[in-house]
Design an enzyme around this catalytic site. Structure first.
Site, PDB file in Angstrom:
ATOM      1  NE  ARG A 170      -2.242   3.087  12.678  1.00  0.00           N
ATOM      2  CZ  ARG A 170      -1.300   1.857  12.664  1.00  0.00           C
ATOM      3  NH1 ARG A 170      -0.071   2.074  13.007  1.00  0.00           N
ATOM      4  NH2 ARG A 170      -1.910   0.618  12.955  1.00  0.00           N
TER       5      ARG A 170
ATOM      6  CD  GLU B 233      -0.424   7.915   8.332  1.00  0.00           C
ATOM      7  OE1 GLU B 233      -0.814   7.154   9.128  1.00  0.00           O
ATOM      8  OE2 GLU B 233       0.148   8.604   8.186  1.00  0.00           O
TER       9      GLU B 233
ATOM     10  CE  LYS C 190       5.825   4.735   6.630  1.00  0.00           C
ATOM     11  NZ  LYS C 190       5.602   5.995   7.345  1.00  0.00           N
TER      12      LYS C 190
ATOM     13  CD  GLU D 120      -2.707  -1.131   2.633  1.00  0.00           C
ATOM     14  OE1 GLU D 120      -2.529  -0.412   3.403  1.00  0.00           O
ATOM     15  OE2 GLU D 120      -3.404  -2.235   2.769  1.00  0.00           O
TER      16      GLU D 120
ATOM     17  CE  LYS E 182       9.442   2.170  10.015  1.00  0.00           C
ATOM     18  NZ  LYS E 182       9.493   2.771  10.978  1.00  0.00           N
TER      19      LYS E 182
ATOM     20  CG  PHE F 282      -4.009   1.667   7.085  1.00  0.00           C
ATOM     21  CD1 PHE F 282      -3.724   0.484   8.163  1.00  0.00           C
ATOM     22  CD2 PHE F 282      -3.706   2.844   7.075  1.00  0.00           C
ATOM     23  CE1 PHE F 282      -3.382   1.123   9.196  1.00  0.00           C
ATOM     24  CE2 PHE F 282      -3.173   3.567   8.267  1.00  0.00           C
ATOM     25  CZ  PHE F 282      -3.106   2.536   9.372  1.00  0.00           C
TER      26      PHE F 282
ATOM     27  NE  ARG G 218       2.915   6.045  16.835  1.00  0.00           N
ATOM     28  CZ  ARG G 218       3.638   5.562  16.024  1.00  0.00           C
ATOM     29  NH1 ARG G 218       3.634   4.825  14.775  1.00  0.00           N
ATOM     30  NH2 ARG G 218       5.178   5.746  16.614  1.00  0.00           N
TER      31      ARG G 218
HETATM   32  P1  ATP Z   1       9.330   6.838  10.779  1.00  0.00           P
HETATM   33  O1  ATP Z   1       9.533   6.735  12.088  1.00  0.00           O
HETATM   34  O2  ATP Z   1      10.407   5.850   9.812  1.00  0.00           O
HETATM   35  O3  ATP Z   1       9.588   8.074  10.203  1.00  0.00           O
HETATM   36  P2  ATP Z   1       6.798   6.866  10.677  1.00  0.00           P
HETATM   37  O4  ATP Z   1       6.841   7.886  11.651  1.00  0.00           O
HETATM   38  O5  ATP Z   1       5.692   7.196   9.496  1.00  0.00           O
HETATM   39  O6  ATP Z   1       8.190   6.133  10.140  1.00  0.00           O
HETATM   40  P3  ATP Z   1       6.058   3.989  11.461  1.00  0.00           P
HETATM   41  O7  ATP Z   1       5.442   3.352  12.505  1.00  0.00           O
HETATM   42  O8  ATP Z   1       7.500   4.013  11.219  1.00  0.00           O
HETATM   43  O9  ATP Z   1       5.848   5.697  11.345  1.00  0.00           O
HETATM   44  O10 ATP Z   1       5.402   3.683   9.999  1.00  0.00           O
HETATM   45  C1  ATP Z   1       4.115   3.134   9.996  1.00  0.00           C
HETATM   46  C2  ATP Z   1       3.285   4.280  10.066  1.00  0.00           C
HETATM   47  O11 ATP Z   1       2.787   4.861   8.726  1.00  0.00           O
HETATM   48  C3  ATP Z   1       1.880   3.737  10.502  1.00  0.00           C
HETATM   49  O12 ATP Z   1       1.788   4.068  11.891  1.00  0.00           O
HETATM   50  C4  ATP Z   1       0.799   4.800   9.718  1.00  0.00           C
HETATM   51  O13 ATP Z   1       0.708   5.942  10.658  1.00  0.00           O
HETATM   52  C5  ATP Z   1       1.429   5.265   8.513  1.00  0.00           C
HETATM   53  N1  ATP Z   1       0.849   4.674   7.271  1.00  0.00           N
HETATM   54  C6  ATP Z   1       0.676   5.327   6.225  1.00  0.00           C
HETATM   55  N2  ATP Z   1       0.006   4.654   5.281  1.00  0.00           N
HETATM   56  C7  ATP Z   1      -0.297   3.455   5.795  1.00  0.00           C
HETATM   57  C8  ATP Z   1      -0.815   2.203   5.237  1.00  0.00           C
HETATM   58  N3  ATP Z   1      -1.034   2.172   4.181  1.00  0.00           N
HETATM   59  N4  ATP Z   1      -0.916   1.216   6.148  1.00  0.00           N
HETATM   60  C9  ATP Z   1      -0.405   1.274   7.643  1.00  0.00           C
HETATM   61  N5  ATP Z   1       0.312   2.383   8.188  1.00  0.00           N
HETATM   62  C10 ATP Z   1       0.389   3.743   7.054  1.00  0.00           C
END
Ligand code: ATP
Length: 563
Positions: A261, A306, A256, A254, A429, A347, A276
């Site tokens: 969230r 998201e 990102k 999907e 991710k 999602f 979250r």
């Molecule tokens: P990083 O910490 O590496 O900057 P991030 O801060 O965006 O990444 P992570 O937990 O690392 O947060 O990545 C997962 C997050 O991506 C999820 O918590 C959600 O908020 C976001 N996200 C965006 N699109 C999607 C999707 N299609 N499915 C799931 N999560 C998604």
């Protein structure tokens, strides 16, 4: 009537503070919980962390230091000036209350009859007081309990009020203590179950109450619409090969989306929205509720999504930084809704029409999602997804996501259930390899010249267990004008109330403000107590939606040094 003396909690606080050893803390707390189970109420467990509400309820007592001083004055018949005088000497209002309470009761052999029920109910009443005359009413409630408190009791009441209990009890310790108290023979197995129950309920009173009744009650705890829960987290994939290794073949990919969230809850007529971090943002997003109300049918549900901001004129998506303002804003909400509209990318479905879907496989959950969420341009849509077995096709989709301006992709195991609160590798991710960490600001320095008066350099820290370890100083990334993102002025305003120590040009601050920092590489360095320093760090984003538990750990840092 349940009668338990508040002094029991005071003894617990002091015992917990007398040791730094985790196992000892667990055993002290386990003994206390057994007693609490017999004589107390489940909700009183919140007092262990100096609260009277579950963690997700973000209401605050609304008691300032000034008001506390007034309450101490009124409880012990002392003039404010005298308290201020002591404050300049001692610096800690808890200790001052202890001193005055001690003096008051010195003359006779005082034995406190302050019951937990009284402390708990007076503290709870503080939330419902508002409007005219509220200051007086609040002072009366606080001084009533302070007036019948012993020295030590007064100290901890004041610290509780100021939300600064200073008793080291991490969440892990509470969970392990519940296991030790009620399941001494199967501790290891039960620690997992208790952790899961907490991730589902976000409420120690619910977990405690069920644990007291037994394993089968604990197993019954499930998600409920309207109550926030800890979401499933993503692991990092290095590249497409790694993504397939983590999530299997075929897998779902999907976009990102670069927003934040949001868990969208409906229970009958009641809608609620949580971040979250379990923060209730229902009031800040009436537009989201509106779209959901009109377009998603069902008696009850919890959707994982998201939310992304876009420019109302150009219709172009905006980075998280822009929409982040909407999370904290408590006033002018309608104006912000117009200036910064959002699109909801759904999602996952975690609950639908009275049934929890956590143990249902992702491919089935996605089918349900597609049935209930229709695509409505710039309002709501199912997250864009493809299912692939072929790496080339996966790479093409990744490129397409980046071209569309998205942050990267999220890959998902089609045959996995939803594991709340954990990074279990059911989702991963993948982003271009800009190196970044979420870190917390622990200190700052004032700027010079046209930046004078602002805090413009920030000491940032990662975490190691309960500790924060400094890992560099960052002065670039923030803006001077507000249209471009978070400004030095805004950051200064956020940091000033958190100052704990002031030096020459330097201040220490409570570790609360989380920022995303990009950097070129990491070097060993004796200058910071982590032993490392980020080179060329730059703040890209202020993260009001993150807490210190979310920041990078020392292991994350060390992993990066090795690469
Ligand atoms: P990083 O910490 O590496 O900057 P991030 O801060 O965006 O990444 P992570 O937990 O690392 O947060 O990545 C997962 C997050 O991506 C999820 O918590 C959600 O908020 C976001 N996200 C965006 N699109 C999607 C999707 N299609 N499915 C799931 N999560 C998604």
């Amino acid at each position: 009537m349940k009668e338990m003396l508040y002094f029991g909690f005071v003894e617990l606080y002091e015992k917990l503070n007398s040791t730094t050893k985790k196992l000892e803390k667990i055993s002290i707390l386990a003994d206390f919980l057994k007693e609490l189970g017999e004589k107390g109420k489940d909700e009183w467990i919140y007092l262990i962390k100096g609260r009277v509400l579950p963690e997700y309820d973000v209401r605050q007592f609304g008691i300032s230091r000034q008001l506390t001083i007034k309450a101490i004055g009124s409880a012990f018949g002392i003039k404010d000036e005298e308290i201020y005088k002591r404050l300049r000497k001692i610096g800690d209002l808890g200790e001052i209350a202890e001193e005055f309470a001690g003096k008051k009761h010195q003359s006779r052999l005082f034995s406190s009859k302050l019951y937990v029920s009284k402390v708990f109910s007076n503290l709870n009443k503080l939330f419902s007081i508002g409007g005219k005359g509220s200051v007086g009413k609040k002072i009366a409630l606080v001084s009533e309990i302070l007036g019948s408190a012993s020295g030590k009791e007064a100290k901890y009441i004041v610290r509780t009020l100021l939300e600064d209990l200073r008793v080291g009890v991490a969440d892990g310790i509470i969970k392990d203590a519940i296991a030790e108290a009620f399941f001494p023979d199967e501790k290891k197995e039960m620690e997992e179950l208790i952790e899961s129950a907490y991730d589902l309920s976000s409420d120690y009173a619910v977990v405690f109450s069920s644990a007291r009744k037994g394993k089968s009650e604990l197993k019954k705890i499930d998600i409920v619409p309207g109550r926030p829960m800890n979401v499933m987290l993503a692991v990092k994939a290095e590249d497409i090969d790694d993504a397939f290794r983590i999530c299997g073949t075929p897998l779902a990919i999907e976009y990102k989306y670069d927003g934040f969230r949001m868990l969208i809850n409906k229970d009958g007529d009641k809608y609620s929205l949580f971040t979250r971090n379990l923060e209730d943002v229902t009031k800040q997003f009436p537009d989201v509720i509106d779209v959901v109300k009109k377009n998603i049918h069902g008696e009850s549900f919890i959707l994982d999504s998201e939310v992304v901001g876009y420019d109302p004129k150009s219709k172009k998506y905006k980075p998280f930084e822009a929409v982040s303002q909407r999370i904290k804003r408590k006033h002018d909400i309608d104006k912000l809704v117009r200036e910064l509209p959002v699109e909801i990318n759904v999602f996952d479905v975690l609950y639908y029409n009275g049934k929890s879907y956590l143990s249902v496989l992702f491919k089935e959950r996605r089918k349900l999602l597609e049935k209930i969420v229709k695509k409505i341009h710039l309002k709501i849509q199912p997250a864009k997804q493809i299912i692939v077995s072929d790496k080339k096709q996966a790479e093409k989709f990744y490129e397409e996501a980046l071209k569309a301006g998205e942050e990267g992709i999220v890959v998902k195991n089609l045959n996995a259930h939803y594991r709340h609160g954990r990074k279990v590798g059911y989702i991963a991710k993948l982003k271009p390899s800009a190196k970044d960490f979420d870190l917390v600001i622990v200190g700052a320095e004032y700027g010079n010249g046209k930046r004078a008066g602002w805090l413009t350099s920030y000491i940032i820290a990662c975490k190691s267990g309960e500790k924060f370890l400094e890992i560099g100083k960052v002065s670039s990334g923030l803006k001077e004008k507000s249209e471009e993102g978070t400004t030095y002025d805004e950051m200064t305003k956020l940091l000033k109330p958190l100052i704990t120590k002031t030096g020459n040009n330097y201040v220490s601050v409570e570790p609360k403000i989380v920022v995303t920092v990009i950097y070129q590489n990491i070097q060993k360095s004796p200058s910071y107590n982590s032993g490392y320093a980020l080179r060329f760090p730059r703040i890209t984003t202020y993260r009001p939606d993150r807490k210190t538990k979310d920041i990078a750990t020392l292991e994350d840092v060390e992993r990066d040094v090795k690469k």
